[in-house]
Design a protein around this motif. Sequence first.
Motif, short mmCIF file in Angstrom:
data_model
loop_
_atom_site.label_atom_id
_atom_site.label_comp_id
_atom_site.label_asym_id
_atom_site.label_seq_id
_atom_site.Cartn_x
_atom_site.Cartn_y
_atom_site.Cartn_z
N UNK A 295 0.81 -1.21 0.00
CA UNK A 295 0.00 0.00 0.00
C UNK A 295 0.85 1.27 0.00
N UNK A 296 1.96 1.25 0.73
CA UNK A 296 2.85 2.41 0.71
C UNK A 296 3.42 2.65 -0.67
N UNK A 297 3.83 1.57 -1.34
CA UNK A 297 4.33 1.69 -2.70
C UNK A 297 3.23 2.15 -3.65
N UNK A 298 2.05 1.59 -3.50
CA UNK A 298 0.92 1.94 -4.36
C UNK A 298 0.61 3.43 -4.26
N UNK A 299 0.55 3.96 -3.04
CA UNK A 299 0.24 5.38 -2.87
C UNK A 299 1.33 6.25 -3.47
N UNK A 300 2.57 5.89 -3.23
CA UNK A 300 3.68 6.67 -3.80
C UNK A 300 3.61 6.67 -5.33
N UNK A 301 3.37 5.50 -5.93
CA UNK A 301 3.24 5.43 -7.38
C UNK A 301 2.03 6.20 -7.88
N UNK A 302 0.94 6.18 -7.12
CA UNK A 302 -0.28 6.86 -7.55
C UNK A 302 -0.06 8.36 -7.68
N UNK A 303 0.50 8.98 -6.63
CA UNK A 303 0.68 10.44 -6.66
C UNK A 303 1.77 10.85 -7.65
N UNK A 304 2.91 10.18 -7.58
CA UNK A 304 4.00 10.52 -8.49
C UNK A 304 3.66 10.16 -9.93
N UNK A 305 2.96 9.05 -10.12
CA UNK A 305 2.57 8.64 -11.46
C UNK A 305 1.52 9.56 -12.07
N UNK A 306 0.51 9.90 -11.27
CA UNK A 306 -0.53 10.79 -11.78
C UNK A 306 0.06 12.13 -12.19
N UNK A 323 10.51 2.31 -11.35
CA UNK A 323 10.78 0.96 -10.85
C UNK A 323 11.93 0.98 -9.85
N UNK A 324 13.01 1.72 -10.19
CA UNK A 324 14.13 1.84 -9.26
C UNK A 324 13.70 2.50 -7.96
N UNK A 325 12.84 3.51 -8.06
CA UNK A 325 12.37 4.21 -6.87
C UNK A 325 11.60 3.25 -5.95
N UNK A 326 10.66 2.51 -6.52
CA UNK A 326 9.80 1.65 -5.70
C UNK A 326 10.59 0.46 -5.17
N UNK A 327 11.50 -0.09 -5.98
CA UNK A 327 12.37 -1.16 -5.49
C UNK A 327 13.20 -0.66 -4.31
N UNK A 328 13.75 0.54 -4.44
CA UNK A 328 14.55 1.10 -3.35
C UNK A 328 13.72 1.46 -2.14
N UNK A 329 12.50 1.96 -2.38
CA UNK A 329 11.60 2.30 -1.27
C UNK A 329 11.36 1.08 -0.40
N UNK A 330 11.02 -0.04 -1.04
CA UNK A 330 10.74 -1.25 -0.27
C UNK A 330 12.01 -1.82 0.35
N UNK A 331 13.08 -1.89 -0.43
CA UNK A 331 14.29 -2.57 0.02
C UNK A 331 15.04 -1.77 1.09
#
Length: 488
Positions: A295-306, A323-331
Motif C-alpha cells: 500500500x505504501x508503494x501503491x500510494x507513492x506510485x499513484x501520486x508521483x505517477x498521476x 521501478x528503481x524508486x519503488x524497489x529502493x523504497x521497499x528494500x
Amino acid sequence: MRLSATILAQPHSGLALPAYDRSKITPGIVHLGIGAFHRAHMAVYVDDLLGEHSDWAIVGASLRRPDTKEALAPQEGLYTVAVRDAAGTHPRIIGSILDVLDANTEREDLLALLADPQIRIVSLTVTEKGYCHDPATGELDENHPDIVHDLANPSAPSSAPGMLVEALTRRRNNGIAPFAVMSCDNLPSNGATVRRIVSRFALLREEALGAWVAEEVAFPGTMVDRIVPSTTDADRAAVAELIGAEDAWPIMTEPFTQWVIEDNFPQGRPPFETVGAQLVNDVEPFERMKLRMLNGSHSSMAYLGYLAGYEYISDVMGDDNYVKLIHGLMTEEVMPTLHMEGVDLGSYRDQLLDRFRNPALQHRTWQIAMDGSQKLPQRLLGTIRDRLAANQPIDRLGLGVAAWMRYVTGVDEKGENIDVRDPLAMRMLAIAADAGDDPKALFTGLVALTEIFGSDLADNEVFASTVTRHLESLFDQGAAETVAQLVS
C-alpha cells in the motif's frame, strides 16, 4: 439477457459456476460495505466453501449508496469475477451473496438480521474513512457528524460503529451471544483498532454496554490483499461477451489473492483455511508488511505517477526510474522496519513488482490516490516515524508524502484541475490556495492537519527538510524529473 439463475442452468464453455445448490444455502455472515473489493476477495473464499458448509453464505449491506443493490438484485445476487493476466480474462460466476440490503431504506431489516442468532460474523470493508476515527491516533472521532447523529439517535444509526453497537445491544438485551466483528480494511492493527472504536462508541451510549463490548465481543484482525480496479463500461462489454449475458457490475481483478486471519471466533467460523486463507495467532506483522510494502508503494506510485501523466500503475512500471524508486523504497526504507521471522521479504517485494506490472490490470493512479488523508498515516507515516526514531534517512518515503502534498493542491503539472476525492479535500484546497506557489508554506499548512500528521512530525527537522526539498523539486522540475534525480 441479464445474468440470473436461469443463465446458470445453461451450458457454458470455460465459465466457472457455483459448485453448490444456491436454494440450500443460508446466511451466517453479514458484510457491511459490499463494494468491489469484498466481492473480489472474501465473497470468493466463501463461494469456495459453500458446497460443504451451506450455512455460511453472505448478506451484504450498503451503508451509503444503493448502487450495489440496484446492480445485483435483478441478478439474484450473482455476479462475475473476471481474473485478468497476460494469458487473457478468466470469468467465474459467484453465488455466495444471497441478498444486498440498503441501510438507508432497509435499516430496520438490516438491524433485525444483525440481531439474529444465525449471524455469527459481521465483516466490514467500509474503507478507512468509514470507521469515523482519527487516522493519526486510531481513536473514535467523537465530533464526527455521523457519530454525533448516532449517539443522539441510537436506534437509527447511519455509521458502521453505530450500526454494530445497536445490533450488539439488541443481541445483549435478548440474551444472544455477540457476533464476531471482522474488519477487512487497511487499518493498522485493524482488529484492535475497531475494538477500540466500537467499544468507545458503546461506552458513550452506556458505560455497562461499553464494558460488555470490550470484554465479550471478538474482533479478529485480518490482512487482505488483492488488486481490484474500478469496473468500466468496456469491462462490462467484455464480460458480457464471455458469459453470454449482461452483468451490471462484474469485478475485474488479478490472479493473486491473500487472506491472513486471526483465529478468534467464539461463535464459530467457516473453515477458511480449507480454501486458501491463513489462520494465525497474530496478524499484525503480516498487516504491517502489506500496508507498508504494497500500500505504501501503491500510494507513492499513484501520486508521483498521476503527476507525471501516467493513467495506470502498469504505465508507471514501464518507467525504469519509477521501478528503481519503488524497489529502493521497499528494500532500503520499508523492509528494515519489518520483523517477519520465516518470511522472505525480498521474494514478497519481487512478487509485488510483478503484480504492479500486470498489463491486463488497468488500475488507475487516480483511483488509488483517493482518500489520501485517511491512508497516509498507515501507509507511509508509520514507517517514517520508525525510521526517524532510528536516525535513518527517509528520502523515498518523504518523496511519497511530498507527492501527496503536490497532488492535493488540485492542479496538475499542466495547470489542469485534479479531481481530489478526500474527506478533507476542501480544507486542503484552501490551504493550497493560501500557500500559492510557495512549497514551504504548503508544507506548513498541510502538516498542521493533526488528524493526518499528529503533533510530532511538524516539528521534526529531518521530516520537514526532506519533504520540503522534494516538494520544491516537484514544483520546479516535475514528478518524472524529481524521481529520475533521486534514483540517479
